[in-house]
Every structure is written in C-alpha cells, then in structure tokens.
Write an enzyme that holds these catalytic residues in place. Structure first.
Site, PDB file in Angstrom:
ATOM      1  N   PHE A  60      59.104  -3.245  18.532  1.00  0.00           N
ATOM      2  CA  PHE A  60      59.077  -2.227  19.775  1.00  0.00           C
ATOM      3  C   PHE A  60      58.385  -0.908  19.243  1.00  0.00           C
ATOM      4  CE2 PHE A  60      62.445   1.686  19.795  1.00  0.00           C
ATOM      5  CZ  PHE A  60      61.881   2.216  21.022  1.00  0.00           C
TER       6      PHE A  60
ATOM      7  N   ALA B  54      58.043   2.648   7.111  1.00  0.00           N
ATOM      8  CA  ALA B  54      59.181   2.765   7.937  1.00  0.00           C
ATOM      9  C   ALA B  54      60.549   2.637   7.304  1.00  0.00           C
ATOM     10  CB  ALA B  54      58.982   1.797   9.141  1.00  0.00           C
TER      11      ALA B  54
ATOM     12  N   TYR C 209      70.151  -4.473   5.173  1.00  0.00           N
ATOM     13  CA  TYR C 209      69.180  -3.650   5.725  1.00  0.00           C
ATOM     14  C   TYR C 209      69.046  -2.233   4.799  1.00  0.00           C
ATOM     15  CZ  TYR C 209      66.893  -0.989   9.483  1.00  0.00           C
ATOM     16  OH  TYR C 209      65.947  -0.084  10.413  1.00  0.00           O
TER      17      TYR C 209
ATOM     18  N   GLU D 116      50.763   3.984 -10.023  1.00  0.00           N
ATOM     19  CA  GLU D 116      49.294   3.287  -9.724  1.00  0.00           C
ATOM     20  C   GLU D 116      48.489   4.604  -8.820  1.00  0.00           C
ATOM     21  OE1 GLU D 116      48.202   0.635 -10.586  1.00  0.00           O
ATOM     22  OE2 GLU D 116      50.308  -0.212 -11.494  1.00  0.00           O
TER      23      GLU D 116
END
Ligand code: NAD
Length: 340
Positions: free
Chosen positions: A20, A123, A154, A172
C-alpha cells in the site's frame, strides 16, 4: 563509513514497494525523476499496485524476501524499508516470519545500505508505543508493549528494528532515519486486510453494519497517504540527519464511532453498527505529537480527514470487485480483529 553525495535523481531501493504505502512511494519518487528498484516478496502486496509502473524505464521490480541475501549490481543512493505486513491479520498469520522480517530483514537492508554508502529510512510504527500511558505520544515516550501477546511479533519486531538502526548509526556511522508512522489510509488499501478505514468503507459500500469493537470510544488518528509519503521523502532528504525517530501522522483524533459516522455520511449509507468484543491488547488512544516533524522536516499533513475518506471511498467503489483472497496455504485466524 563513506557517505554518498545525495543527487537530484537518486537510485532508490524501495523494499515493500508493491504494498500500500510502498507503491505510492515508488510512484511519487518516479514522478520526481528517481530510478526505482522495487523489492517485494508479494506477501501482502500485489503486482496490481505497481502495474502502472512496470513498463517505466526507470522502474525495476525484484521479487525477493528481505530476510534473504540481496545483492544489487550498480549503485544505490537511498533505501526505504517499507517491507512488513502492517495489518494485524496479515502479520499475525505468520508471526515468526513477521519478527524475522523486522529483525533479520532490516539488518540485511542496513548492511546493504552500508555496502552501497546509501541512506536509509526505516518504516517504524506508532505500535512501538503499545497501549500508551502518555497522550499524545511524543518520540521520547518509551511505550507500553506486551511482549508476549499476539501483537508482539509486530510491535517488538519493529522496536528491535529501531534498535538495529540506531546501533548501525552509532557503530558504523550509517545514515539511517526512523519514521514512526501512525495509521495511514487511502487508495490501494486491501479490501480484506482488517484495517479500520478499509473495513468500514467496504462494509458501508456493501450495505453491511460497520463492526465496532468494544465501546467504540477508543481513538485513532488517520493520515492520508499522500501526506505520509511527503513526510517520508522529507525525512530521507533533510540535512542533517535528525538522529532521532520522527512521528509521522495526522494529529486529528477521532473515536472509532466518530470515524464510523463519517464513513456512513461520506458514502451516504444508512447508519448500521454492529458491536463486537474488543481484541487483545487493542490500544485505547493514539495521537501523534508531530512537533518534531514540523520543526525538523517542515512537515505537517494537509489533507482533511473528510476529504481523504471521500477519496478513499471513491477509489474503493471504482475499483473493487471481490475481496482479494489470501495466498493458498496461509492461515488467517480472523479478518476482523483489530484496528491498526
Ligand atoms: N499503513 C499504515 O497505517 C502503517 C502504519 C505504521 C507503520 N506502517 C509500516 O509501513 C510499512 C508499509 O505498510 P503498508 O501499510 O504499505 O503495508 P503492506 O502490507 O501493504 O505493505 C508491505 C509490503 O511489504 C512486503 N513484504 C512483507 N514482508 C516482506 C519480506 N519479508 N520481504 C519482502 N517484502 C515483504 C509485502 O508483500 C507488501 O508489499 C510497513 O513496514 C508497516 O509496518 C504502516
């Protein structure tokens, strides 16, 4: 670690680009002249979402799981990691794979970004705040998450992904930015994936009662997809790196009942509501504090929720035939269990 100069027309890898949000992101970036490498396993995304881009000379699609090793020939300037099912029935269908996508998959993309000297935007999600004790949620709030519940694959996966991003940045020198995305809606949501806006619109268009879980007094804040994409691109391109997670969402807060009434009004359907039990670990309140996004990115949402719901409902009524089926062999416990 050497960091690349950011060009006007970068090569951008969008993981989860057939989903989406990812497909809207690819489209906007293509329009802005970027070269796109879209990587997606098609777990919860669809080739339909990227059909209009497939023949564009600057668009390449690679079907791959981000948990696997990925080598890209040529340069990559930016990586957006949008790969992870976002709807609860989808991410709970294979919870171990959901954790692995956020942890192993994100780590592989961070390593890819490091090898290419690319910037990355991860995200993340408002779900990392769990059922929040602080309202509205600022980025400094550490969250209230049940680490063993059905949503944990999740929520905790995304929390660990954030940890990885900041560890790669510290150890890093990787240029990685983290967006905490709140509920976003718009065209190309799947009709059958159990998210509140698509559920309500599809039920209204079908003349069914809208499913209200619990009292309906729980709140959510809904951001239209074009606003969210604008925020993600601003986060990728802003200099310097904010160095902290940034909430992206629309602070206009609605109760579930208010959203249901708005959908009924916009679709012109009679008021029918069906009350159902509240799912486990359903957050009571959600509203982003977006002062950091305003200050550091110059971003705030522009689309009013009524206009956004109207555009989304129009899209569903134009495009929907039958709900898409889940891929064969996959078990989905319930299609109507939560609002995310
Ligand atoms: N839509 C929202 O309201 C929302 C809110 C908060 C966070 N997010 C985050 O934004 C991202 C995109 O969400 P969305 O709403 O577009 O969901 P989506 O399910 O439509 O898109 C996710 C895409 O990732 C792909 N994918 C999943 N696992 C993968 C893997 N292991 N390897 C490769 N591809 C994989 C799917 O096939 C799909 O195309 C997700 O990371 C989600 O957690 C979305």
């Amino acid at each position: 670690m050497p960091r690349k100069t950011q060009y006007q027309t970068p090569t951008v890898l969008v993981a989860g680009g057939a989903g989406f949000l990812g497909s809207h992101l690819c489209e906007t970036l293509l329009e802005r002249g970027c070269k796109i490498i879209c990587v997606d396993s098609l777990l919860s995304g669809s080739l339909d979402n990227i059909a209009a881009m497939r023949n564009h000379p600057a668009f390449t699609f690679i079907e791959a799981d981000i948990c696997d090793d990925l080598e890209i020939k040529g340069s990559i300037d930016q990586i957006f990691n949008m790969a992870c099912p976002a709807s609860p029935p989808r991410y709970q269908a294979n919870p171990v794979h959901t954790v692995m996508t956020s942890v192993v998959g994100t780590n592989k993309l961070l390593s890819l970004a490091a090898r290419h000297g690319a910037r990355m935007v991860q995200a993340s999600t408002s779900e990392i705040y769990g059922d929040p004790d602080e309202h509205p949620q600022r980025e400094t709030y550490w969250g209230n998450v049940n680490c063993t519940g059905p949503r944990a694959c999740y929520d905790e996966g995304k929390r660990t992904a954030e940890t990885l991003c900041f560890d790669w940045m510290r150890t890093e020198g990787l240029d990685v930015r983290v967006a905490r995305i709140f509920n976003t809606y718009g065209p190309r949501m799947r009709a059958d994936d159990g998210r509140i806006v698509s559920n309500f619109i599809v039920q209204a268009l079908d003349g069914e009662a809208l499913s209200i879980f619990g009292s309906g007094e729980q709140t959510r804040s809904f951001c239209y997809v074009s606003d969210l994409i604008d925020g993600l691109i601003k986060l990728m391109t802003v200099d310097p790196n904010p160095g902290v997670p940034i909430n992206l969402g629309n602070p206009t807060e609605l109760t579930v009942i208010e959203l249901a009434k708005l959908v009924l009004e916009v679709t012109g359907t009679p008021a029918l509501l069906s009350l159902e039990p509240l799912p486990v670990d359903d957050p009571r309140r959600r509203r982003p504090d977006i002062s950091q996004a305003a200050e550091l990115l110059g971003w705030k949402p522009a689309v009013d929720v009524r206009d956004g719901i109207r555009q989304t409902a129009d899209w569903f009524s134009r495009t929907r035939c039958e709900p898409q089926a889940f891929p064969a062999g996959e078990t989905v416990a319930s299609l109507h269990i939560v609002y995310d």
